[in-house]
Design an enzyme around this catalytic site. Structure first.
Site, PDB file in Angstrom:
ATOM      1  CG  HIS A  23     -33.696   3.290   2.481  1.00  0.00           C
ATOM      2  ND1 HIS A  23     -32.848   4.178   3.096  1.00  0.00           N
ATOM      3  CD2 HIS A  23     -34.492   4.028   1.672  1.00  0.00           C
ATOM      4  CE1 HIS A  23     -33.120   5.412   2.687  1.00  0.00           C
ATOM      5  NE2 HIS A  23     -34.113   5.347   1.817  1.00  0.00           N
TER       6      HIS A  23
ATOM      7  CD  GLU B 260     -31.180   1.948   5.468  1.00  0.00           C
ATOM      8  OE1 GLU B 260     -30.709   1.376   4.474  1.00  0.00           O
ATOM      9  OE2 GLU B 260     -31.544   3.146   5.471  1.00  0.00           O
TER      10      GLU B 260
ATOM     11  CB  CYS C 148     -31.655   6.297  -0.614  1.00  0.00           C
ATOM     12  SG  CYS C 148     -33.223   6.739  -1.366  1.00  0.00           S
TER      13      CYS C 148
HETATM   14  N1  GLN Z   1     -34.092  12.922  -1.556  1.00  0.00           N
HETATM   15  C1  GLN Z   1     -33.914  11.788  -2.420  1.00  0.00           C
HETATM   16  C2  GLN Z   1     -35.199  11.422  -3.145  1.00  0.00           C
HETATM   17  O1  GLN Z   1     -36.257  11.805  -2.738  1.00  0.00           O
HETATM   18  C3  GLN Z   1     -33.374  10.602  -1.631  1.00  0.00           C
HETATM   19  C4  GLN Z   1     -34.304  10.087  -0.598  1.00  0.00           C
HETATM   20  C5  GLN Z   1     -33.662   9.140   0.370  1.00  0.00           C
HETATM   21  O2  GLN Z   1     -32.465   9.105   0.502  1.00  0.00           O
HETATM   22  N2  GLN Z   1     -34.464   8.385   1.083  1.00  0.00           N
HETATM   23  O3  GLN Z   1     -35.176  10.730  -4.131  1.00  0.00           O
END
Ligand code: GLN
Length: 546
Positions: A517, A519, A380
């Protein structure tokens, strides 16, 4: 068979592992061939944990349907086959929201709306709604008995015994039995007090789970049984364990599942715990080890990366190796550069995150991984920053950044999409800088197409996958051609090719960033392919250097 209900409460103090205990009870019921679901009540007023600081609350776990939930749901999914959604996590805020909405609509026919029966009925409804198609509903009440906030939940579960019948409800209470060094003794008083408190509000626990550092001898169990009015074989040692995946095995040997089915008048097949025993054996006897540097912001609070650390354990298991985590504070890197420890790591991982702090340190860590051929996994935010790092090396894009951290950057390679399709609701959503913080994220499961020949394809061995998202910002397509011309590979794309979901650097032992994600979907019995491959690459890197 009628659906049965297990309620789990906690006493004495928090952090005794109620979530893990609930998940383990789920695993034990499944080992007996029963179908289950789990529900977590959180007594705080927030509607969901989505807007809470992970520093305070730990990780926000995301389900397929895009619900932002308590991290205990992560344990539930990792220990059982239950399919969880928004319905499996409920807060005081959500209960009141729903009751107040009904009141405004005039549903209560002019009556006075009260905690009993309106709030308690709403709570009971939330539990009963889950009873379709499962043998057992396991409900964990967050907080500790004695908290003002959890009272309505306890009152609701108290009532359910009368509503549903004695043989359909089982109350399990988790307490602490500390060993006091100076006295050389195990102390039962905190447990006695906690049970007394529970009985004062009308709940007599059927089973006590006693968290302790050693197996409770029969005389201690007898004492607890006598003072707390439970059967002696219903006093179960919840002993500290080496690996959390041992909890179901320990509970089983203490006779917990046998006692539960006895209370609930259930006849099940003999439990089969071979999978758990097998896995625990493997976890305790690794053939090798790797060190992974996890570069993040909330480094002192491991709870905020719960699913991540578990997915790394699973990835290690798939390679029969132990994964040692080295948490690196990215602000430290900003102050003192890549330290000795980190330069010795076999792999570098930059996890998800929000907020400005430590961003340049993370970018520095990514540069180090790219330049030195250290296996890199960006999740992410980690993927977004890998794109920034790559872009900054091109002569035209030296001031590239994510618009999240530099709204005025001339090259927003990561930017806020103004319009996007919500796959869960099949709608088009709009947002801008002024939008509400809750509800403007791309959340939940999205499909992704994988390019053949990529690291991702080697891992998944499939061309279409779905993974869970939780972010606002996206890869900016204006820069796609330029970056791919210069050697970056976009190996995962949304079905309409509009969203870049995975990036890689092909000319590297293993360098992959994903917008989702992974995970959240890793299981002990089915380690996530990307974690498996990342650990494998790190292991290879280590062996190569040896
Ligand atoms: N801050 C980034 C976004 O909002 C990544 C978010 C995250 O890593 N879950 O896109």
């Amino acid at each position: 068979m009628r659906t049965k209900f297990i309620f789990i409460t906690g006493g004495v103090l928090s952090s005794l592992g109620k979530g893990l205990a609930s998940a383990s009870i789920g695993a034990l019921m499944e080992a007996r061939g029963l179908t289950i679901t789990l529900l977590k009540f959180d007594p705080y007023i927030n509607v969901d944990p989505g807007t809470m600081n992970p520093f305070q609350h730990g990780e926000v776990f995301v389900t397929d349907d895009g619900a932002e939930t308590d991290l205990d749901l992560g344990h539930y999914e990792r220990y059982t086959h239950a399919k969880l959604s928004q319905k499996n996590n409920c807060t005081t805020g959500r209960i009141y929201h729903s009751v107040i909405t009904k009141e405004r609509r005039g549903d209560y026919l002019g009556g006075t709306v009260q905690v009993i029966p309106h709030i308690t009925d709403e709570i009971k409804g939330t539990i009963l709604e889950l009873a379709d198609n499962v043998d057992v509903v396991i409900t964990e009440v967050g907080g500790t008995v004695g908290d003002i906030e959890s009272l309505p939940f306890l009152e609701a579960i108290r009532q359910l015994k009368g509503d549903l019948g004695r043989e359909n409800v089982c109350y399990i209470h988790l307490t602490l039995v500390p060993h006091i060094k100076a006295a050389g003794e195990l102390k039962t008083k905190p447990t006695q007090h906690s049970v007394k408190e529970l009985r004062e509000i009308g709940i007599q626990p059927d089973i006590l789970l006693c968290r302790t550092d050693r197996f409770l001898p029969p005389e201690i169990k007898a004492k607890i049984a006598l003072f707390c009015n439970v059967e002696q074989d219903a006093v179960v040692t919840a002993k500290d364990v080496e690996t959390i995946y041992e909890v179901p095995v320990v509970f089983h040997h203490e006779g917990l599942d046998e006692k539960i089915v006895e209370f609930l008048h259930m006849w099940t097949k003999a439990p089969d715990l071979s999978m758990w025993e097998n896995i625990v054996g493997k976890l305790k006897n690794p053939t090798d080890e790797v060190t992974i540097a996890v570069v993040g912001k909330y480094v002192n609070l491991r709870d905020s990366y719960k699913s991540l650390t578990e997915a790394l354990v699973h990835g290690g298991l798939a390679n029969e190796c132990q994964v040692n985590l080295q948490y690196v504070d990215s602000e430290e890197i900003e102050h003192s550069g890549i330290g000795d420890g980190m330069s010795r790591a076999d792999g570098i991982l930059v996890p998800g995150g929000f907020g400005q702090r430590g961003i340049e340190g993370k970018i520095e860590a990514i540069r180090h991984a790219r330049e030195h051929g250290v296996p890199f996994f960006g999740i992410c935010l980690g993927m977004q920053l890998a794109v920034v790092e790559y872009a900054r090396n091109l002569p035209d894009l030296q001031r590239a950044h994510s618009a999240e951290f530099d709204p005025d950057t001339p090259h927003p390679v990561i930017y806020l999409m103004k319009e996007w399709i919500n796959y869960q609701k099949d709608t088009t959503e709009r947002r801008d800088e002024g939008s509400d913080k809750g509800g403007t994220m791309r959340l939940g499961a999205y499909p992704c197409h994988i390019k053949k020949g990529s690291f991702a394809h080697k891992a998944y061995r499939r061309e279409v996958i779905t993974e869970r998202h939780r972010h606002r910002y996206e890869f900016n397509n204006r820069y796609r051609e330029l970056l791919t011309d210069k050697g970056m590979r976009t190996s995962g794309l949304s079905p309409d090719n509009e969203l870049v979901e995975i990036i890689e650097i092909p000319d590297h032992p293993w360098f992959l960033g994903c917008q989702f994600h992974p995970e959240f979907k890793s299981r002990l019995w089915d380690p996530h392919p990307l974690f498996r491959e990342f650990i494998k690459a790190s292991l290879n890197d280590k062996r190569r250097r040896r």
